[in-house]
Design a protein around this motif. Sequence first.
Motif, PDB file in Angstrom:
ATOM      1  N   SER A   1       0.818  -1.202   0.000  1.00  0.00           N
ATOM      2  CA  SER A   1       0.000   0.000   0.000  1.00  0.00           C
ATOM      3  C   SER A   1       0.857   1.259   0.000  1.00  0.00           C
ATOM      4  O   SER A   1       1.708   1.445   0.870  1.00  0.00           O
ATOM      5  CB  SER A   1      -0.925   0.019   1.230  1.00  0.00           C
ATOM      6  N   GLY A   2       0.570   2.118  -0.997  1.00  0.00           N
ATOM      7  CA  GLY A   2       1.173   3.447  -1.025  1.00  0.00           C
ATOM      8  C   GLY A   2       0.123   4.513  -0.804  1.00  0.00           C
ATOM      9  O   GLY A   2       0.375   5.695  -1.031  1.00  0.00           O
ATOM     10  N   SER A   3      -1.064   4.113  -0.344  1.00  0.00           N
ATOM     11  CA  SER A   3      -2.183   5.026  -0.193  1.00  0.00           C
ATOM     12  C   SER A   3      -2.006   5.942   1.010  1.00  0.00           C
ATOM     13  O   SER A   3      -1.545   5.515   2.075  1.00  0.00           O
ATOM     14  CB  SER A   3      -3.488   4.229  -0.036  1.00  0.00           C
ATOM     15  N   CYS A   4      -2.401   7.197   0.825  1.00  0.00           N
ATOM     16  CA  CYS A   4      -2.410   8.171   1.918  1.00  0.00           C
ATOM     17  C   CYS A   4      -3.796   8.321   2.530  1.00  0.00           C
ATOM     18  O   CYS A   4      -3.974   9.101   3.472  1.00  0.00           O
ATOM     19  CB  CYS A   4      -1.963   9.541   1.405  1.00  0.00           C
ATOM     20  N   SER A   5      -4.778   7.629   2.018  1.00  0.00           N
ATOM     21  CA  SER A   5      -6.165   7.811   2.436  1.00  0.00           C
ATOM     22  C   SER A   5      -6.389   7.349   3.873  1.00  0.00           C
ATOM     23  O   SER A   5      -5.876   6.299   4.292  1.00  0.00           O
ATOM     24  CB  SER A   5      -7.085   7.013   1.507  1.00  0.00           C
ATOM     25  N   PRO A   6      -7.189   8.103   4.641  1.00  0.00           N
ATOM     26  CA  PRO A   6      -7.537   7.633   5.995  1.00  0.00           C
ATOM     27  C   PRO A   6      -8.337   6.335   5.955  1.00  0.00           C
ATOM     28  O   PRO A   6      -8.309   5.567   6.917  1.00  0.00           O
ATOM     29  CB  PRO A   6      -8.374   8.789   6.554  1.00  0.00           C
ATOM     30  N   ILE A   7      -9.033   6.077   4.840  1.00  0.00           N
ATOM     31  CA  ILE A   7      -9.762   4.813   4.703  1.00  0.00           C
ATOM     32  C   ILE A   7      -8.784   3.648   4.648  1.00  0.00           C
ATOM     33  O   ILE A   7      -8.956   2.630   5.332  1.00  0.00           O
ATOM     34  CB  ILE A   7     -10.654   4.855   3.452  1.00  0.00           C
ATOM     35  N   SER A   8      -7.717   3.782   3.855  1.00  0.00           N
ATOM     36  CA  SER A   8      -6.690   2.740   3.798  1.00  0.00           C
ATOM     37  C   SER A   8      -5.994   2.583   5.144  1.00  0.00           C
ATOM     38  O   SER A   8      -5.664   1.464   5.567  1.00  0.00           O
ATOM     39  CB  SER A   8      -5.667   3.062   2.707  1.00  0.00           C
ATOM     40  N   ALA A   9      -5.766   3.703   5.828  1.00  0.00           N
ATOM     41  CA  ALA A   9      -5.121   3.645   7.145  1.00  0.00           C
ATOM     42  C   ALA A   9      -5.972   2.830   8.124  1.00  0.00           C
ATOM     43  O   ALA A   9      -5.436   2.013   8.895  1.00  0.00           O
ATOM     44  CB  ALA A   9      -4.893   5.058   7.680  1.00  0.00           C
ATOM     45  N   ASN A  10      -7.285   3.014   8.083  1.00  0.00           N
ATOM     46  CA  ASN A  10      -8.169   2.235   8.955  1.00  0.00           C
ATOM     47  C   ASN A  10      -8.177   0.767   8.566  1.00  0.00           C
ATOM     48  O   ASN A  10      -8.279  -0.120   9.424  1.00  0.00           O
ATOM     49  CB  ASN A  10      -9.587   2.800   8.898  1.00  0.00           C
ATOM     50  N   GLN A  11      -8.071   0.492   7.269  1.00  0.00           N
ATOM     51  CA  GLN A  11      -8.023  -0.897   6.818  1.00  0.00           C
ATOM     52  C   GLN A  11      -6.741  -1.587   7.281  1.00  0.00           C
ATOM     53  O   GLN A  11      -6.759  -2.759   7.650  1.00  0.00           O
ATOM     54  CB  GLN A  11      -8.144  -0.933   5.292  1.00  0.00           C
ATOM     55  N   ILE A  12      -5.648  -0.862   7.248  1.00  0.00           N
ATOM     56  CA  ILE A  12      -4.380  -1.421   7.744  1.00  0.00           C
ATOM     57  C   ILE A  12      -4.472  -1.680   9.244  1.00  0.00           C
ATOM     58  O   ILE A  12      -4.046  -2.737   9.741  1.00  0.00           O
ATOM     59  CB  ILE A  12      -3.216  -0.470   7.408  1.00  0.00           C
ATOM     60  N   LYS A  13      -5.026  -0.734   9.971  1.00  0.00           N
ATOM     61  CA  LYS A  13      -5.188  -0.895  11.422  1.00  0.00           C
ATOM     62  C   LYS A  13      -6.037  -2.121  11.745  1.00  0.00           C
ATOM     63  O   LYS A  13      -5.691  -2.928  12.613  1.00  0.00           O
ATOM     64  CB  LYS A  13      -5.815   0.370  12.002  1.00  0.00           C
TER      65      LYS A  13
ATOM     66  N   ASN B   1       1.117 -15.885   7.329  1.00  0.00           N
ATOM     67  CA  ASN B   1       0.528 -16.097   5.998  1.00  0.00           C
ATOM     68  C   ASN B   1      -0.101 -14.825   5.435  1.00  0.00           C
ATOM     69  O   ASN B   1      -0.688 -14.845   4.356  1.00  0.00           O
ATOM     70  CB  ASN B   1      -0.520 -17.210   6.039  1.00  0.00           C
ATOM     71  N   LYS B   2       0.014 -13.695   6.167  1.00  0.00           N
ATOM     72  CA  LYS B   2      -0.595 -12.451   5.699  1.00  0.00           C
ATOM     73  C   LYS B   2       0.226 -11.261   6.185  1.00  0.00           C
ATOM     74  O   LYS B   2       0.389 -11.042   7.383  1.00  0.00           O
ATOM     75  CB  LYS B   2      -2.045 -12.351   6.155  1.00  0.00           C
ATOM     76  N   ILE B   3       0.737 -10.533   5.212  1.00  0.00           N
ATOM     77  CA  ILE B   3       1.660  -9.429   5.513  1.00  0.00           C
ATOM     78  C   ILE B   3       1.234  -8.188   4.722  1.00  0.00           C
ATOM     79  O   ILE B   3       0.863  -8.280   3.550  1.00  0.00           O
ATOM     80  CB  ILE B   3       3.106  -9.811   5.157  1.00  0.00           C
ATOM     81  N   ILE B   4       1.311  -7.036   5.385  1.00  0.00           N
ATOM     82  CA  ILE B   4       1.095  -5.753   4.731  1.00  0.00           C
ATOM     83  C   ILE B   4       2.401  -4.976   4.724  1.00  0.00           C
ATOM     84  O   ILE B   4       3.030  -4.792   5.769  1.00  0.00           O
ATOM     85  CB  ILE B   4       0.030  -4.907   5.461  1.00  0.00           C
ATOM     86  N   VAL B   5       2.806  -4.544   3.539  1.00  0.00           N
ATOM     87  CA  VAL B   5       3.928  -3.624   3.394  1.00  0.00           C
ATOM     88  C   VAL B   5       3.343  -2.272   3.017  1.00  0.00           C
ATOM     89  O   VAL B   5       2.657  -2.154   1.995  1.00  0.00           O
ATOM     90  CB  VAL B   5       4.921  -4.096   2.310  1.00  0.00           C
ATOM     91  N   HIS B   6       3.578  -1.261   3.839  1.00  0.00           N
ATOM     92  CA  HIS B   6       2.977   0.038   3.559  1.00  0.00           C
ATOM     93  C   HIS B   6       3.950   1.163   3.902  1.00  0.00           C
ATOM     94  O   HIS B   6       4.994   0.943   4.522  1.00  0.00           O
ATOM     95  CB  HIS B   6       1.654   0.202   4.316  1.00  0.00           C
ATOM     96  N   THR B   7       3.580   2.347   3.472  1.00  0.00           N
ATOM     97  CA  THR B   7       4.490   3.494   3.572  1.00  0.00           C
ATOM     98  C   THR B   7       4.201   4.374   4.779  1.00  0.00           C
ATOM     99  O   THR B   7       4.690   5.502   4.860  1.00  0.00           O
ATOM    100  CB  THR B   7       4.427   4.334   2.282  1.00  0.00           C
ATOM    101  N   GLY B   8       3.415   3.869   5.728  1.00  0.00           N
ATOM    102  CA  GLY B   8       3.242   4.546   7.006  1.00  0.00           C
ATOM    103  C   GLY B   8       2.562   5.901   6.884  1.00  0.00           C
ATOM    104  O   GLY B   8       1.825   6.183   5.942  1.00  0.00           O
ATOM    105  N   ASP B   9       2.826   6.741   7.856  1.00  0.00           N
ATOM    106  CA  ASP B   9       2.265   8.096   7.872  1.00  0.00           C
ATOM    107  C   ASP B   9       3.193   9.016   7.107  1.00  0.00           C
ATOM    108  O   ASP B   9       4.191   9.506   7.636  1.00  0.00           O
ATOM    109  CB  ASP B   9       2.110   8.595   9.308  1.00  0.00           C
ATOM    110  N   LYS B  10       2.850   9.248   5.839  1.00  0.00           N
ATOM    111  CA  LYS B  10       3.700  10.094   4.988  1.00  0.00           C
ATOM    112  C   LYS B  10       3.351  11.554   5.235  1.00  0.00           C
ATOM    113  O   LYS B  10       2.405  12.089   4.673  1.00  0.00           O
ATOM    114  CB  LYS B  10       3.523   9.717   3.513  1.00  0.00           C
ATOM    115  N   LYS B  11       4.112  12.181   6.102  1.00  0.00           N
ATOM    116  CA  LYS B  11       3.804  13.560   6.484  1.00  0.00           C
ATOM    117  C   LYS B  11       4.374  14.569   5.499  1.00  0.00           C
ATOM    118  O   LYS B  11       4.045  15.744   5.537  1.00  0.00           O
ATOM    119  CB  LYS B  11       4.342  13.841   7.897  1.00  0.00           C
TER     120      LYS B  11
END
Length: 430
Positions: free
Chosen positions: A274-286, A325-335
């Motif tokens: 995930s390279g998304s900055c959306s708060p929706i994606s952030a909630n999905q990651i959480k 068996n399930k991993i998320i690689v994401h770009t964190g809080d891109k400030k």
Amino acid sequence: MKKILLAFYGDDFTGSTDALEFITTAGAKSILFIDPPSQETLAKFPNLNAFGVAGKTRALPPEEMEEVLMEAFTAIKSIQPQHIHYKVCSTFDSSQNIGSIGKAIDCGLAVFQNKKIPVIGGTPALGRYCVFGNLFAQMGIGSQGNVYRLDRHPSMSKHPVTPSSESDLRIHLSKQTTQNIGLLDFVQMQQPQNNWADKLTDEKVILIDALYNEQMPRIGAFMEQMASENSPLFSVGGSGVEMALGGYWNKTNILHPKKEWKTLAPSEKLLVVSGSCSPISANQIKYAKQHGFDEIILDALAISKRNCLDETLFEILSEKFETSNKIIVHTGDKKTDNLPSEILGNALGLIAKYAVEQCNIKRVVVAGGDTSSYAARAMQIKAVEMITPVVKGAPLCKAYSDNVMIEGLEVNFKGGQVGSENYFTLFVSE
């Protein structure tokens, strides 16, 4: 090869799979390519009714867009489809400087020379509603979020690259093109279709309201009428274009809607990038982390500065897949604003490609519109075909590739606004 009813050019990959889903669900045999296909390439997919090209113009400045689009539109025109659609994000993400929809309109006029270009303002099935030229958007797609005027939308008004400051699409687009923009509004559309154009004059671009699903086949009929006068008809909009044309072709029995699909079976292993900055994606990651997903957080700023990945990331990924068996690689809080989508997307794509080749991963989810086009190319994907719906606008697809490890990969591309909080858990075994 039969006559192609529709060819679309998407400004990013997630938006392109959105259009692919709508036209495939309408019953069209459809393929989405990375590059404009030749006649020889199309011949490898017999009986196509429609095809798309997943571009990356959403992340480009106007001068680069023009170079890409003039070549792509000319190539697509040579196939002689009945309709050609420049597919944009359903929230019309763009500006004068990045992803200019106005520049795409200008290029379309130059190549196709239509008398008028319809712009479909809404996609009701995705919670995007255009009324008197103003766009309203639900918070999230496939969720129960509230509906906001676009310039007051909690996510889109704060987009890191193209924040929405204007809900009137005529004003928004007039900052990007010098073409006159007319409006076919909701009230006029209550009239018989033969009277829809009564108030239109010499405008080159016609913005068309879209509020209800039931309106869309009538809009499709109006577009079909325009195509008979301006074939091929060049249009602009979100997947409301596919919804309108598909609905009309279903009513006239040109296409028959596809109603039976494969069940979405859970995968034994899943990688999400995930390279998304959306708060929706952030909630999905959480939510995913709370339900057993491991995570790897990339330093987006460091990757952007170095334009390369730390090789130890691949070792970390391999080690994590030995126990998870399930991993998320994401770009964190891109400030930091405006980090380059190409560099981040390429990094995420290389990580996904490594996981498929070295960790026996058979299904990958890619989140983030701006980065998705670059991630798909880094994964060496040449084309995708829809397998089954998941959430509206983000189907599960089968990948085609010259890389034997990527060929047949199950892949899902989702925009930042797509899905409820449990989205990533839909794809994997508990």
